[in-house]
Design a protein around this motif. Structure first.
Motif, PDB file in Angstrom:
ATOM      1  N   PRO A 131       0.901  -1.248  -0.206  1.00 36.51           N
ATOM      2  CA  PRO A 131      -0.175   0.262  -0.089  1.00 36.51           C
ATOM      3  C   PRO A 131       0.878   0.926   0.157  1.00 36.51           C
ATOM      4  O   PRO A 131       0.564   2.643  -0.690  1.00 36.51           O
ATOM      5  CB  PRO A 131      -0.716  -0.090   1.455  1.00 36.51           C
ATOM      6  CG  PRO A 131      -0.683  -1.145   1.756  1.00 36.51           C
ATOM      7  CD  PRO A 131       0.552  -1.975   1.350  1.00 36.51           C
ATOM      8  N   THR A 185      -3.549   8.709   1.071  1.00 35.22           N
ATOM      9  CA  THR A 185      -4.291   7.541   1.930  1.00 35.22           C
ATOM     10  C   THR A 185      -3.826   6.379   1.768  1.00 35.22           C
ATOM     11  O   THR A 185      -3.335   5.264   2.952  1.00 35.22           O
ATOM     12  CB  THR A 185      -5.978   7.826   1.518  1.00 35.22           C
ATOM     13  OG1 THR A 185      -7.172   9.345   1.298  1.00 35.22           O
ATOM     14  CG2 THR A 185      -6.887   6.842   1.859  1.00 35.22           C
ATOM     15  N   GLN A 186      -3.331   5.819   0.858  1.00 31.10           N
ATOM     16  CA  GLN A 186      -2.435   5.212   0.454  1.00 31.10           C
ATOM     17  C   GLN A 186      -1.486   4.404   1.652  1.00 31.10           C
ATOM     18  O   GLN A 186      -1.376   3.158   2.424  1.00 31.10           O
ATOM     19  CB  GLN A 186      -2.933   4.417  -0.624  1.00 31.10           C
ATOM     20  CG  GLN A 186      -3.624   4.626  -1.953  1.00 31.10           C
ATOM     21  CD  GLN A 186      -4.551   3.077  -1.608  1.00 31.10           C
ATOM     22  OE1 GLN A 186      -3.710   1.821  -0.662  1.00 31.10           O
ATOM     23  NE2 GLN A 186      -6.081   2.653  -2.239  1.00 31.10           N
ATOM     24  N   ARG A 205      -1.003   5.753   4.562  1.00 31.15           N
ATOM     25  CA  ARG A 205      -2.022   5.803   5.805  1.00 31.15           C
ATOM     26  C   ARG A 205      -1.995   3.779   5.929  1.00 31.15           C
ATOM     27  O   ARG A 205      -2.061   3.923   6.741  1.00 31.15           O
ATOM     28  CB  ARG A 205      -2.424   7.092   6.071  1.00 31.15           C
ATOM     29  CG  ARG A 205      -2.253   8.108   6.286  1.00 31.15           C
ATOM     30  CD  ARG A 205      -3.287   9.161   7.022  1.00 31.15           C
ATOM     31  NE  ARG A 205      -4.755   9.482   6.179  1.00 31.15           N
ATOM     32  CZ  ARG A 205      -4.727  10.517   4.861  1.00 31.15           C
ATOM     33  NH1 ARG A 205      -3.354  10.921   5.786  1.00 31.15           N
ATOM     34  NH2 ARG A 205      -5.497  10.225   4.661  1.00 31.15           N
ATOM     35  N   ILE A 206      -2.449   4.327   4.854  1.00 32.87           N
ATOM     36  CA  ILE A 206      -3.456   3.198   4.679  1.00 32.87           C
ATOM     37  C   ILE A 206      -2.255   1.756   5.364  1.00 32.87           C
ATOM     38  O   ILE A 206      -2.116   0.533   6.024  1.00 32.87           O
ATOM     39  CB  ILE A 206      -4.177   1.929   3.660  1.00 32.87           C
ATOM     40  CG1 ILE A 206      -5.544   2.992   4.556  1.00 32.87           C
ATOM     41  CG2 ILE A 206      -4.410   0.026   4.291  1.00 32.87           C
ATOM     42  CD1 ILE A 206      -6.430   2.213   2.769  1.00 32.87           C
ATOM     43  N   ASP A 256      -1.218  -1.476   8.245  1.00 30.49           N
ATOM     44  CA  ASP A 256      -1.309  -2.713   7.431  1.00 30.49           C
ATOM     45  C   ASP A 256       0.448  -2.930   8.282  1.00 30.49           C
ATOM     46  O   ASP A 256       0.386  -4.351   8.914  1.00 30.49           O
ATOM     47  CB  ASP A 256      -0.524  -2.604   6.429  1.00 30.49           C
ATOM     48  CG  ASP A 256      -0.321  -4.193   5.750  1.00 30.49           C
ATOM     49  OD1 ASP A 256      -1.525  -4.838   5.962  1.00 30.49           O
ATOM     50  OD2 ASP A 256       0.589  -4.729   5.256  1.00 30.49           O
ATOM     51  N   TYR A 314      -7.410  -2.015  12.932  1.00 28.32           N
ATOM     52  CA  TYR A 314      -6.454  -2.157  11.451  1.00 28.32           C
ATOM     53  C   TYR A 314      -7.969  -1.269  10.708  1.00 28.32           C
ATOM     54  O   TYR A 314      -8.293  -0.706   9.823  1.00 28.32           O
ATOM     55  CB  TYR A 314      -6.147  -3.145  11.479  1.00 28.32           C
ATOM     56  CG  TYR A 314      -5.972  -3.584   9.695  1.00 28.32           C
ATOM     57  CD1 TYR A 314      -4.873  -1.974   9.011  1.00 28.32           C
ATOM     58  CD2 TYR A 314      -6.882  -3.980   8.487  1.00 28.32           C
ATOM     59  CE1 TYR A 314      -4.988  -2.649   7.563  1.00 28.32           C
ATOM     60  CE2 TYR A 314      -6.697  -4.120   7.198  1.00 28.32           C
ATOM     61  CZ  TYR A 314      -4.875  -3.013   7.043  1.00 28.32           C
ATOM     62  OH  TYR A 314      -4.929  -3.551   5.567  1.00 28.32           O
ATOM     63  N   TYR A 315      -8.877  -2.497  10.282  1.00 31.13           N
ATOM     64  CA  TYR A 315     -10.084  -2.374   9.852  1.00 31.13           C
ATOM     65  C   TYR A 315     -11.153  -1.137   9.898  1.00 31.13           C
ATOM     66  O   TYR A 315     -11.124  -0.516   9.034  1.00 31.13           O
ATOM     67  CB  TYR A 315     -11.153  -3.208   9.780  1.00 31.13           C
ATOM     68  CG  TYR A 315     -10.446  -5.068   8.985  1.00 31.13           C
ATOM     69  CD1 TYR A 315      -9.897  -5.185   7.844  1.00 31.13           C
ATOM     70  CD2 TYR A 315     -10.329  -6.182   9.923  1.00 31.13           C
ATOM     71  CE1 TYR A 315      -9.734  -5.520   7.265  1.00 31.13           C
ATOM     72  CE2 TYR A 315      -9.405  -7.281   9.022  1.00 31.13           C
ATOM     73  CZ  TYR A 315      -9.193  -7.273   7.181  1.00 31.13           C
ATOM     74  OH  TYR A 315      -8.459  -7.957   7.011  1.00 31.13           O
ATOM     75  N   GLN A 356      -9.961   1.675  11.333  1.00 26.74           N
ATOM     76  CA  GLN A 356      -8.610   2.908  10.552  1.00 26.74           C
ATOM     77  C   GLN A 356      -8.535   3.163   9.438  1.00 26.74           C
ATOM     78  O   GLN A 356      -8.852   4.715   9.239  1.00 26.74           O
ATOM     79  CB  GLN A 356      -6.682   2.857  11.397  1.00 26.74           C
ATOM     80  CG  GLN A 356      -7.034   3.066  12.632  1.00 26.74           C
ATOM     81  CD  GLN A 356      -5.310   2.497  12.873  1.00 26.74           C
ATOM     82  OE1 GLN A 356      -4.768   1.324  12.681  1.00 26.74           O
ATOM     83  NE2 GLN A 356      -4.692   3.053  13.750  1.00 26.74           N
ATOM     84  N   CYS A 357      -8.484   1.872   8.327  1.00 29.48           N
ATOM     85  CA  CYS A 357      -8.819   1.692   7.336  1.00 29.48           C
ATOM     86  C   CYS A 357      -9.955   2.411   6.378  1.00 29.48           C
ATOM     87  O   CYS A 357     -10.665   3.570   5.557  1.00 29.48           O
ATOM     88  CB  CYS A 357      -8.827   0.098   6.213  1.00 29.48           C
ATOM     89  SG  CYS A 357      -7.161  -0.525   6.334  1.00 29.48           S
ATOM     90  N   TYR A 366     -10.258   6.374   7.503  1.00 32.28           N
ATOM     91  CA  TYR A 366      -9.275   6.833   6.078  1.00 32.28           C
ATOM     92  C   TYR A 366      -9.927   6.679   4.531  1.00 32.28           C
ATOM     93  O   TYR A 366      -9.605   7.564   3.556  1.00 32.28           O
ATOM     94  CB  TYR A 366      -7.526   5.732   5.900  1.00 32.28           C
ATOM     95  CG  TYR A 366      -7.507   6.230   7.186  1.00 32.28           C
ATOM     96  CD1 TYR A 366      -6.968   6.627   8.070  1.00 32.28           C
ATOM     97  CD2 TYR A 366      -6.205   4.739   7.478  1.00 32.28           C
ATOM     98  CE1 TYR A 366      -5.884   7.240   8.883  1.00 32.28           C
ATOM     99  CE2 TYR A 366      -5.294   4.772   8.286  1.00 32.28           C
ATOM    100  CZ  TYR A 366      -4.830   5.815   9.016  1.00 32.28           C
ATOM    101  OH  TYR A 366      -3.933   5.992  10.208  1.00 32.28           O
ATOM    102  N   MET A 367     -10.539   5.543   4.247  1.00 31.55           N
ATOM    103  CA  MET A 367     -11.499   5.889   3.095  1.00 31.55           C
ATOM    104  C   MET A 367     -12.659   6.886   2.974  1.00 31.55           C
ATOM    105  O   MET A 367     -12.445   7.390   2.137  1.00 31.55           O
ATOM    106  CB  MET A 367     -11.586   4.198   3.017  1.00 31.55           C
ATOM    107  CG  MET A 367     -11.161   3.484   2.459  1.00 31.55           C
ATOM    108  SD  MET A 367      -9.344   3.729   1.589  1.00 31.55           S
ATOM    109  CE  MET A 367     -10.242   4.099  -0.215  1.00 31.55           C
TER     110      MET A 367
END
Length: 379
Positions: A99, A129-130, A132-133, A137, A250-251, A253-254, A257-258
């Motif tokens: 990412p 954003t990627q 940050r993901i 991760d 994790y999910y 946060q993602c 972010y999205m």
């Protein structure tokens, strides 16, 4: 007696013991010798240990594949690199994950196309954003490795190896016992035929008592180790909870972010967001799927920007109306829907039979269905 003579005699005794075990094992397989069976409780513990080892290995390996699919061992490359840099007395450089690498490419492309252009600006925002993901991760992998994978690996490489070693000793003690029983049985038959002295029978009986005592002792040691499997399950359960919490973080946060990225992209003129093969009036459903966001928001109540609140539920259950602020632009997909502009205030209400992800919206003389994920109810 010198050391060499002692070693020779020890080797001879070991060879004799090995041969005796081999003969006993072979005769058991051929059905020519009796075998001492373990008690049912010990057999159940052995079966439980084997089952635990089998599934622990499978879960551990598949978790590694889930966290980082490409390498066979997710830590092997990193360990080799750290070892090399340690020998060189240098700090290993941080490597980008997928990412982060994608995000960097997007940012570079956006700067090349021009940050002032709609496409270049969008690429830069997506790239950030990627990245940050990618950081999230990396944190997931690190947390999962420490709190979940390491305890599983410690069991396989530590506790279960000890169990295997003691189980093998138990098998050898059992073979020694049964071989001694076989010799005693033969001695008694020979004694009945007056072929040997009574001393030989006494010697065989003493050997059986000694081997029986050693077998019982080893069986107890093995049993105590195997009963620790229940504690292992309890420990692995705590580790599993840690792994689930790491995934939830994790999910979440993602998702956040999205969601933030979607709002940023929603501020662009709709002509820039429309598909190349469609007119500017065609909605871009790929930017946001209201039903998906609604279900995700319901599962993540901690997200501060969530609009799936008790106010929506109250509005749907009542016949009244409320004012709502539009979070970002929305282009109506058909005549039954109402197009929205970011930051405008409209009146919303519910009608019987309406889908749970939608409300009726009014702006002056215009009205139509609007997705609730694009709204923030006002007091």
């Amino acid at each position: 007696m010198n050391i060499m003579d002692f070693n020779v005699k020890k080797l001879a005794a070991d060879a004799g013991t090995f041969l005796s075990r081999a003969v006993q094992f072979t005769e058991e397989k051929l059905g020519q010798a009796e075998k001492t069976e373990l008690d049912a409780h010990l057999e159940n513990l052995l079966s439980k240990a084997e089952c635990t080892k089998l599934w622990t290995e499978k879960i551990m390996k598949q978790t590694e594949v889930l966290l980082q699919p490409n390498p066979i061992n997710i830590f092997l490359d990193a360990r080799i690199e750290e070892f090399v840099y340690e020998k060189l007395d240098r700090k290993a450089p941080s490597r980008m994950n997928n990412p982060e690498l994608l995000g960097q490419y997007m940012i570079d492309a956006g700067n090349e196309f021009g940050p002032g252009t709609a496409y270049g600006n969008a690429l830069i925002k997506c790239g950030e954003t990627q990245k940050r993901i990618g950081t999230a991760d990396r944190e997931l992998i690190q947390t999962s490795a420490i709190n979940f994978l390491t305890p599983l690996r410690n069991f396989i490489e530590g506790d279960y190896k000890t169990i295997t070693k003691e189980r093998k000793l138990l098998q050898n003690k059992r073979l020694d016992l049964d071989a001694a029983k076989t010799r005693l049985k033969k001695a008694k038959v020979a004694e009945a035929r007056a072929a040997i002295w009574a001393e030989e029978v006494t010697k065989s009986e003493q050997e059986v008592r000694i081997t029986q005592s050693e077998f019982d002792r080893q069986a107890e040691i093995t049993r105590l180790l195997l009963e620790g499997i229940s504690s292992t399950h309890a420990h692995h359960l705590r580790c599993l909870n840690d792994f689930v919490e790491a995934q939830m973080t994790y999910y979440a946060q993602c998702y956040q972010y999205m969601l933030d990225l979607q709002k940023q992209l929603g501020s662009f003129p709709s002509t820039f967001l429309s598909n190349n093969n469609q007119s500017s009036s065609t909605p871009v459903q790929s930017v946001s799927t209201p039903s998906v966001l609604a279900s995700a928001s319901a599962s993540l109540p901690s997200v501060s920007n969530s609009i799936v609140t008790s106010g929506i539920s109250e509005l749907k259950s009542s016949s009244g109306s409320r004012k709502a602020r539009v979070l970002y632009d929305y282009d109506a997909a058909n005549s039954s829907e109402l197009s929205l502009l970011a930051d405008e205030v409209i009146t919303v209400y519910s009608i019987p039979g309406m889908d749970s992800d939608w409300l009726m919206g009014e702006r002056g003389n215009q009205k139509g269905k609007v997705p609730i994920t694009y709204l923030e109810l006002l007091n």
